[in-house]
Write an enzyme that holds these catalytic residues in place. Structure first.
Site, PDB file in Angstrom:
ATOM      1  N   LYS A   8       0.824  -1.252   0.028  1.00 13.34           N
ATOM      2  CA  LYS A   8      -0.049  -0.056  -0.035  1.00 13.34           C
ATOM      3  C   LYS A   8       0.873   1.123   0.051  1.00 13.34           C
ATOM      4  O   LYS A   8       1.945   1.276   0.783  1.00 13.34           O
ATOM      5  CB  LYS A   8      -1.041   0.020   1.178  1.00 13.34           C
ATOM      6  CG  LYS A   8      -1.949   1.123   1.379  1.00 13.34           C
ATOM      7  CD  LYS A   8      -2.895   0.902   2.299  1.00 13.34           C
ATOM      8  CE  LYS A   8      -3.766   1.756   2.752  1.00 13.34           C
ATOM      9  NZ  LYS A   8      -4.695   1.544   4.002  1.00 13.34           N
ATOM     10  N   SER A  27      -9.568   1.754   3.016  1.00 18.72           N
ATOM     11  CA  SER A  27      -8.663   2.316   2.131  1.00 18.72           C
ATOM     12  C   SER A  27      -7.730   1.511   1.398  1.00 18.72           C
ATOM     13  O   SER A  27      -6.974   2.047   0.510  1.00 18.72           O
ATOM     14  CB  SER A  27      -8.004   3.439   3.009  1.00 18.72           C
ATOM     15  OG  SER A  27      -6.988   3.014   3.957  1.00 18.72           O
ATOM     16  N   SER A  77      -9.735  -0.869   7.292  1.00 21.38           N
ATOM     17  CA  SER A  77      -9.075  -0.640   5.823  1.00 21.38           C
ATOM     18  C   SER A  77      -8.388  -1.869   5.155  1.00 21.38           C
ATOM     19  O   SER A  77      -8.159  -1.928   4.136  1.00 21.38           O
ATOM     20  CB  SER A  77      -8.258   0.505   5.996  1.00 21.38           C
ATOM     21  OG  SER A  77      -8.864   1.599   5.584  1.00 21.38           O
TER      22      SER A  77
END
Ligand code: GLN
Length: 471
Positions: free
Chosen positions: A76, A151, A175
């Protein structure tokens, strides 16, 4: 089985037995990326050339060692990878090149994983759909009209679509687990302190935790083996002994005590998800587990408490982005106006909203009414969970109340915040939890079941998750 559908251990075996080369592995994944990425858009940055080069180096090694030898992974974009751009999905960090590796990245590299790229995310990890990315939204690989969740939506999408074999996400309020549920992959949020946060761009430091996204529970355990462990660079890192998280996988779960949270049923849950929950309960009972109903009476206060704690910490953490130290600078006529112009241009709407909420909640005269009160709710919740774990080993609940929604469907921030009602309590209490795919709705969209374990009981949690996965 194609090369890109092999689980981690089979892939490594084939590499060790020289049935395939690491270069071939990367070439196969690169083919998937070339075909799918234009529709899905999992990545902010991709470096296939570098991955191929690293694969070549691995192929030359006589001793093929490392828990993730030759495994293509994605990270990420809020974790630092040395000499790569790290944006956290924000314009304010555009062009920022990390001078060091996050501890998790260092560990992935030490285990000989091959990093393919940095995945798309909601700006500074604030969001539940990836629509808050300042670059572009990611699409759900199961149906491009739907969000992948957020996210860590880019990470979940990249794993589901076989663009990589495994990925790292971060989970502050859900997330990792929510996008895992929406995309139909496994996502684990470890106990707070089990995985180092050094080199992770902080959102809400007392809640943030890095976790793996994988296609099955065993791969998840292997990834956790690679990234868990004490780190002197992170003051909240737990100094506990190293464990093998694959140890209990497949061991029988007879006599395990599973708790169902009474208050969860008071929320409006999509019928198909309720059905899957029932099916999961039946499976566990068949395997010899016992089911008990327990109460987490303050569950409904988790969301409001989170939206005080998280923005408060974010408002403080994000003050470092001032146009002087990192990324974007919009030059003003003096220092104050440089700060103002940079932050006005560099931050998106949701990030500004959180900074405003947080700054207000922490301001003189309001601290006691908001932050302190939210901290008390947090403590009460943790106590309630602690009590629950006196009578049960694991809690079972849906990861989300609905399956993935359409891009553009959620109109107000509050509606979006509701996506995390079942994941947020876990972060407030610092507990470990995992989302395991379990069936799908009438449109074919995946459903995720969530299991919550007691603090540092990841091994037992993964054991139950494996049973849920394999029935
Ligand atoms: N969706 C939640 C939020 O917007 C949680 C995000 C996260 O876990 N990073 O804050």
């Amino acid at each position: 089985m194609t090369i890109t559908s092999l689980p981690i251990s089979s892939l490594i075996n084939k590499l060790k037995n020289k049935e395939i080369t690491a270069r071939e592995v990367i070439e196969n994944y690169a083919k998937n990326i070339n075909e799918k990425e234009k529709n899905i858009k999992s990545f902010i940055n991709l470096d296939i050339e570098k991955a191929l080069k690293r694969a070549g180096e691995l192929d030359k090694m006589d001793e093929k060692k490392g828990l993730l030898f030759g495994v293509p992974v994605a990270v990420k974009d809020n974790m630092n990878v040395k000499n790569c751009e790290t944006t956290a999905g924000s314009q304010i960090l555009k062009g920022y090149i990390s001078p060091y590796n996050a501890t998790v990245v260092k560990k992935l590299k030490e285990e000989n994983a091959i990093i393919i790229g940095k995945t798309n995310m909601d700006e500074f990890a604030m969001g539940s759909s990836n629509e808050n990315s300042s670059f572009f939204p990611t699409h759900n690989p199961v149906n491009y009209d739907y969000v992948p969740g957020g996210s860590s939506g880019g990470s979940a999408a990249s794993v589901k679509s076989e663009e990589v074999l495994a990925a790292l996400g971060s989970d502050t309020g859900g997330s990792v687990r929510e996008p895992a549920a929406f995309c139909g992959v496994v996502g684990l949020k470890p106990t707070y302190g089990l995985v180092s946060r050094y080199g992770l761009i902080a959102f809400s430091s007392s809640l943030d935790q890095i976790g793996p996204l994988t296609r099955n529970v065993k791969d998840c355990a292997i990834m956790l083996n690679a990234i868990a462990g004490f780190d002197p660079h992170d003051e909240t890192s737990a100094n506990i002994k190293k464990e093998d998280y694959t140890n209990l996988l497949g061991k029988e779960i007879k006599g395990k005590r599973i708790g169902i949270i009474k208050e969860v049923m008071e929320f409006n849950i999509q019928d198909e998800i309720k059905e899957e929950l029932k099916k999961t309960i039946n499976t566990l009972v068949k395997l010899g587990a016992t089911i008990t109903e327990i109460s987490i009476a303050h569950l409904k206060y988790a969301l409001p408490a989170y939206y005080i704690v998280a923005p408060s910490e974010a408002s403080s953490n994000l003050s470092r982005f001032d146009g002087v130290r990192y990324g974007l600078t919009v030059q003003g006529k003096n220092l104050t106006s440089t700060y103002e112009l940079t932050r006005t241009e560099g931050f998106g709407e949701e990030v500004k909203r959180r900074i405003l909420i947080g700054t207000f909640a922490l301001s003189a005269g309001y601290y006691d009414a908001y932050y302190l009160k939210a901290s008390k709710v947090r403590k009460i919740l943790a106590n309630e969970f602690e009590k629950a774990f006196e009578t049960v080993d694991t809690l079972l609940l849906p990861t989300t109340a609905t399956t993935a929604f359409k891009l553009g469907e959620k109109k107000s921030p509050l509606e979006m915040y509701m996506s995390d009602i079942f994941t947020i309590p876990v972060n407030l209490a610092g507990l470990p939890a995992i989302s395991v795919p379990h069936g799908s709705d009438k449109n074919g969209l995946p459903i995720g079941m969530q299991l919550i374990g007691s603090w540092f009981k990841e091994k037992e949690l993964l054991q139950i998750a494996y049973a849920v996965e394999n029935g």
